[in-house]
Motif scaffolding. Structure first.
Motif, PDB file in Angstrom:
ATOM      1  N   GLN A 119      -4.902 -10.585 -73.084  1.00 44.40           N
ATOM      2  CA  GLN A 119      -5.761 -11.022 -71.982  1.00 44.40           C
ATOM      3  C   GLN A 119      -7.079 -10.243 -72.050  1.00 44.40           C
ATOM      4  O   GLN A 119      -7.074  -9.009 -72.053  1.00 44.40           O
ATOM      5  CB  GLN A 119      -5.078 -10.787 -70.631  1.00 44.40           C
ATOM      6  CG  GLN A 119      -5.854 -11.452 -69.497  1.00 44.40           C
ATOM      7  CD  GLN A 119      -5.185 -11.294 -68.148  1.00 44.40           C
ATOM      8  OE1 GLN A 119      -4.583 -10.268 -67.860  1.00 44.40           O
ATOM      9  NE2 GLN A 119      -5.321 -12.319 -67.306  1.00 44.40           N
TER      10      GLN A 119
ATOM     11  N   ARG B  61       5.958 -10.815 -74.852  1.00 44.82           N
ATOM     12  CA  ARG B  61       6.794 -11.943 -74.431  1.00 44.82           C
ATOM     13  C   ARG B  61       7.977 -12.051 -75.376  1.00 44.82           C
ATOM     14  O   ARG B  61       7.877 -11.636 -76.526  1.00 44.82           O
ATOM     15  CB  ARG B  61       6.013 -13.264 -74.510  1.00 44.82           C
ATOM     16  CG  ARG B  61       5.161 -13.568 -73.293  1.00 44.82           C
ATOM     17  CD  ARG B  61       3.766 -13.021 -73.470  1.00 44.82           C
ATOM     18  NE  ARG B  61       2.907 -13.248 -72.318  1.00 44.82           N
ATOM     19  CZ  ARG B  61       2.916 -12.497 -71.193  1.00 44.82           C
ATOM     20  NH1 ARG B  61       3.737 -11.471 -71.069  1.00 44.82           N
ATOM     21  NH2 ARG B  61       2.099 -12.774 -70.199  1.00 44.82           N
TER      22      ARG B  61
ATOM     23  N   ASN C 218       0.598  -1.365 -72.915  1.00 45.05           N
ATOM     24  CA  ASN C 218       1.290  -0.756 -71.776  1.00 45.05           C
ATOM     25  C   ASN C 218       2.347   0.227 -72.276  1.00 45.05           C
ATOM     26  O   ASN C 218       3.178  -0.118 -73.120  1.00 45.05           O
ATOM     27  CB  ASN C 218       1.956  -1.833 -70.927  1.00 45.05           C
ATOM     28  CG  ASN C 218       0.925  -2.685 -70.199  1.00 45.05           C
ATOM     29  OD1 ASN C 218       0.323  -2.245 -69.224  1.00 45.05           O
ATOM     30  ND2 ASN C 218       0.693  -3.887 -70.708  1.00 45.05           N
TER      31      ASN C 218
ATOM     32  N   ASP D 211      -3.120   2.388 -64.845  1.00 44.97           N
ATOM     33  CA  ASP D 211      -2.771   1.007 -64.497  1.00 44.97           C
ATOM     34  C   ASP D 211      -2.289   0.929 -63.050  1.00 44.97           C
ATOM     35  O   ASP D 211      -1.814   1.924 -62.496  1.00 44.97           O
ATOM     36  CB  ASP D 211      -1.640   0.558 -65.443  1.00 44.97           C
ATOM     37  CG  ASP D 211      -1.580  -0.951 -65.615  1.00 44.97           C
ATOM     38  OD1 ASP D 211      -2.385  -1.668 -64.993  1.00 44.97           O
ATOM     39  OD2 ASP D 211      -0.718  -1.406 -66.385  1.00 44.97           O
TER      40      ASP D 211
ATOM     41  N   LYS E  64      -3.840  -5.597 -58.740  1.00 47.01           N
ATOM     42  CA  LYS E  64      -4.206  -6.931 -58.237  1.00 47.01           C
ATOM     43  C   LYS E  64      -3.837  -7.140 -56.770  1.00 47.01           C
ATOM     44  O   LYS E  64      -4.403  -7.998 -56.108  1.00 47.01           O
ATOM     45  CB  LYS E  64      -3.660  -8.050 -59.114  1.00 47.01           C
ATOM     46  CG  LYS E  64      -2.198  -8.041 -59.444  1.00 47.01           C
ATOM     47  CD  LYS E  64      -1.914  -9.272 -60.335  1.00 47.01           C
ATOM     48  CE  LYS E  64      -0.508  -9.290 -60.891  1.00 47.01           C
ATOM     49  NZ  LYS E  64      -0.235  -8.227 -61.867  1.00 47.01           N
TER      50      LYS E  64
ATOM     51  N   GLU F 126      -9.091 -13.951 -59.766  1.00 48.79           N
ATOM     52  CA  GLU F 126      -8.802 -15.387 -59.902  1.00 48.79           C
ATOM     53  C   GLU F 126      -9.933 -16.280 -59.425  1.00 48.79           C
ATOM     54  O   GLU F 126      -9.925 -17.476 -59.704  1.00 48.79           O
ATOM     55  CB  GLU F 126      -7.506 -15.729 -59.150  1.00 48.79           C
ATOM     56  CG  GLU F 126      -6.271 -15.044 -59.732  1.00 48.79           C
ATOM     57  CD  GLU F 126      -4.978 -15.425 -59.018  1.00 48.79           C
ATOM     58  OE1 GLU F 126      -5.034 -16.134 -58.001  1.00 48.79           O
ATOM     59  OE2 GLU F 126      -3.902 -15.006 -59.507  1.00 48.79           O
TER      60      GLU F 126
ATOM     61  N   PHE G 151      -7.083 -14.427 -64.330  1.00 53.42           N
ATOM     62  CA  PHE G 151      -7.011 -15.835 -64.696  1.00 53.42           C
ATOM     63  C   PHE G 151      -8.381 -16.504 -64.673  1.00 53.42           C
ATOM     64  O   PHE G 151      -8.605 -17.482 -65.376  1.00 53.42           O
ATOM     65  CB  PHE G 151      -6.036 -16.585 -63.771  1.00 53.42           C
ATOM     66  CG  PHE G 151      -4.595 -16.154 -63.903  1.00 53.42           C
ATOM     67  CD1 PHE G 151      -4.172 -15.350 -64.959  1.00 53.42           C
ATOM     68  CD2 PHE G 151      -3.642 -16.556 -62.965  1.00 53.42           C
ATOM     69  CE1 PHE G 151      -2.840 -14.956 -65.081  1.00 53.42           C
ATOM     70  CE2 PHE G 151      -2.301 -16.167 -63.079  1.00 53.42           C
ATOM     71  CZ  PHE G 151      -1.913 -15.360 -64.134  1.00 53.42           C
TER      72      PHE G 151
HETATM   73  P1  C2E Z   1       0.594  -5.261 -65.851  1.00 47.91           P
HETATM   74  O1  C2E Z   1       0.357  -4.236 -66.894  1.00 47.91           O
HETATM   75  O2  C2E Z   1       0.093  -4.969 -64.486  1.00 47.91           O
HETATM   76  O3  C2E Z   1      -0.014  -6.609 -66.432  1.00 47.91           O
HETATM   77  C1  C2E Z   1      -0.705  -7.558 -65.662  1.00 47.91           C
HETATM   78  C2  C2E Z   1       0.185  -8.716 -65.283  1.00 47.91           C
HETATM   79  O4  C2E Z   1      -0.559  -9.569 -64.406  1.00 47.91           O
HETATM   80  C3  C2E Z   1       0.584  -9.596 -66.459  1.00 47.91           C
HETATM   81  O5  C2E Z   1       1.877 -10.119 -66.184  1.00 47.91           O
HETATM   82  C4  C2E Z   1      -0.465 -10.707 -66.413  1.00 47.91           C
HETATM   83  O6  C2E Z   1      -0.043 -11.913 -67.016  1.00 47.91           O
HETATM   84  C5  C2E Z   1      -0.654 -10.870 -64.929  1.00 47.91           C
HETATM   85  N1  C2E Z   1      -1.984 -11.391 -64.585  1.00 47.91           N
HETATM   86  C6  C2E Z   1      -3.111 -11.286 -65.289  1.00 47.91           C
HETATM   87  N2  C2E Z   1      -4.155 -11.860 -64.644  1.00 47.91           N
HETATM   88  C7  C2E Z   1      -3.673 -12.329 -63.473  1.00 47.91           C
HETATM   89  C8  C2E Z   1      -4.264 -13.037 -62.367  1.00 47.91           C
HETATM   90  O7  C2E Z   1      -5.454 -13.340 -62.320  1.00 47.91           O
HETATM   91  N3  C2E Z   1      -3.434 -13.355 -61.330  1.00 47.91           N
HETATM   92  C9  C2E Z   1      -2.113 -13.034 -61.340  1.00 47.91           C
HETATM   93  N4  C2E Z   1      -1.384 -13.405 -60.300  1.00 47.91           N
HETATM   94  N5  C2E Z   1      -1.524 -12.375 -62.377  1.00 47.91           N
HETATM   95  C10 C2E Z   1      -2.288 -12.028 -63.431  1.00 47.91           C
HETATM   96  P2  C2E Z   1       3.017 -10.100 -67.310  1.00 47.91           P
HETATM   97  O8  C2E Z   1       2.443 -10.452 -68.639  1.00 47.91           O
HETATM   98  O9  C2E Z   1       4.166 -10.910 -66.789  1.00 47.91           O
HETATM   99  O10 C2E Z   1       3.439  -8.587 -67.380  1.00 47.91           O
HETATM  100  C11 C2E Z   1       4.083  -7.957 -66.304  1.00 47.91           C
HETATM  101  C12 C2E Z   1       4.218  -6.481 -66.532  1.00 47.91           C
HETATM  102  O11 C2E Z   1       5.092  -6.207 -67.639  1.00 47.91           O
HETATM  103  C13 C2E Z   1       2.903  -5.805 -66.901  1.00 47.91           C
HETATM  104  O12 C2E Z   1       2.165  -5.569 -65.728  1.00 47.91           O
HETATM  105  C14 C2E Z   1       3.399  -4.532 -67.567  1.00 47.91           C
HETATM  106  O13 C2E Z   1       3.698  -3.552 -66.611  1.00 47.91           O
HETATM  107  C15 C2E Z   1       4.690  -4.994 -68.229  1.00 47.91           C
HETATM  108  N6  C2E Z   1       4.464  -5.169 -69.672  1.00 47.91           N
HETATM  109  C16 C2E Z   1       3.929  -6.208 -70.346  1.00 47.91           C
HETATM  110  N7  C2E Z   1       3.900  -5.964 -71.685  1.00 47.91           N
HETATM  111  C17 C2E Z   1       4.418  -4.728 -71.852  1.00 47.91           C
HETATM  112  C18 C2E Z   1       4.660  -3.895 -73.005  1.00 47.91           C
HETATM  113  O14 C2E Z   1       4.361  -4.223 -74.168  1.00 47.91           O
HETATM  114  N8  C2E Z   1       5.226  -2.672 -72.770  1.00 47.91           N
HETATM  115  C19 C2E Z   1       5.543  -2.251 -71.509  1.00 47.91           C
HETATM  116  N9  C2E Z   1       6.087  -1.027 -71.370  1.00 47.91           N
HETATM  117  N10 C2E Z   1       5.317  -2.990 -70.420  1.00 47.91           N
HETATM  118  C20 C2E Z   1       4.771  -4.234 -70.587  1.00 47.91           C
END
Ligand code: C2E
Ligand code: CA
Ligand code: CA
Ligand code: CA
Length: 275
Positions: free
Chosen positions: A44, A62, A116, A175, A199, A235, A254
């Motif tokens: 992103q 994912r 992350n 973060d 957010k 958003e 987004f």
């Molecule tokens: P995060 O680091 O806070 O990542 C941001 C999350 O917000 C992501 O969800 C992203 O898709 C979502 N997001 C981005 N822009 C917007 C927006 O405009 N509106 C809304 N409502 N949501 C938005 P995602 O991809 O489902 O990831 C969730 C969490 O999973 C991440 O939160 C992070 O803490 C964790 N994560 C993801 N990838 C990794 C990784 O490789 N390693 C680790 N340890 N954690 C990960």
């Protein structure tokens, strides 16, 4: 009535047992997911407001599960932390990000890739050593996103290791700022150059009375500490406009782009239509 309550209770227990069997099955599958190449990354973009360009991206993992379909990190990162598969998962994520970053650089896109890093890893000497070896060898431009909550468990080791990462050129970002256990004492000690406002404070920025006040003072605080500020979860154009007036340095959400595969990211960067 008793029979009905009884039935509801049975259904609830069955649901609970099913959920935990499901959890065990998913956790077992996760161990093989890395080897079987079922994990993939989406990126992103973060847009720099004043420079009007994408300066970095966040890698988000994912899982394309063979029978369940797409599984999002919220459903497997916590179990990876429990099982310690998080170490292998994160090392994989770092290696994959480095490969993709090279591909981006080859096409003229000089972007820092943020990864992350789960809390438990910051105090793990084996993990830190392996990461340092990978980063130094690859010479990649990386960033690590960490939460303050993850530092609280073992602050001394975590802060020392973050300094090691910063010394080898990794940019540290805080973060989810404001959403967990925030402590100004840690903010002062962490070698972080970026602060990402959660957010939670951005979603209703233009409709709430308090959120804009919290966001503005957080931006001022971060700037006083010489950090750049990223707003996540942007958003709407209205939120972006307000953030820009408040002096927010970077926007992610987004409105700019959803997390996308590397090929789509290339197209996005090359279409140039992001602002
Ligand atoms: P995060 O680091 O806070 O990542 C941001 C999350 O917000 C992501 O969800 C992203 O898709 C979502 N997001 C981005 N822009 C917007 C927006 O405009 N509106 C809304 N409502 N949501 C938005 P995602 O991809 O489902 O990831 C969730 C969490 O999973 C991440 O939160 C992070 O803490 C964790 N994560 C993801 N990838 C990794 C990784 O490789 N390693 C680790 N340890 N954690 C990960
Ligand atoms: Ca993040
Ligand atoms: Ca976040
Ligand atoms: Ca989050």
């Amino acid at each position: 009535v008793d029979a009905r309550i009884e039935r509801v209770a049975v259904v609830r227990d069955v649901a609970r047992v099913t959920a935990s069997i499901d959890h065990i099955a998913l956790a077992r599958d996760l161990a093989g997911a890395i080897e079987n190449e079922e994990l993939f990354l989406q990126y992103q973009p973060k847009v720099h407001v004043r420079r009007q360009e994408v300066t970095s991206v966040e890698a988000l993992v994912r899982w394309q599960h063979p029978t369940r379909g797409l599984v999002l990190p919220g459903d497997f990162i916590p179990m990876a932390e429990e099982s310690r598969d998080i170490v292998a998962l994160t090392l994989w994520t770092i290696r994959r990000s480095i490969i993709d970053q090279k591909a981006l650089a080859d096409r003229g896109h000089d972007l820092r890739v943020f990864i992350n890093i789960a809390g438990g890893l910051l105090a793990d000497p084996g993990f830190v050593r392996q990461v340092c070896a990978i980063v130094i060898e690859s010479d990649a431009k990386l960033g690590f996103e960490i939460t303050e909550t993850s530092v609280i468990r073992d602050p001394e080791s975590a802060i020392a290791n973050l300094k090691v990462f910063a010394d080898i050129g990794v940019t540290i970002a805080i973060d989810d700022y404001g959403a967990g256990l925030s402590s100004l004492a840690y903010l002062k000690q962490l070698p972080a150059r970026e602060l990402k406002i959660d957010k939670l404070f951005i979603t209703q920025l233009t409709s709430s009375n308090r959120d804009p006040l919290i966001v503005r003072s957080t931006i001022d605080l971060a700037h006083a500490l010489d950090m750049e500020v990223v707003a996540e979860g942007v958003e709407t154009a209205a939120a972006m406009a307000l953030l820009s007036v408040m002096g927010c340095d970077m926007i992610q959400g987004f409105l700019i782009s959803r997390p996308i595969n590397i090929d789509a990211l290339m197209r996005f960067l090359e279409s140039g239509g992001h602002l």
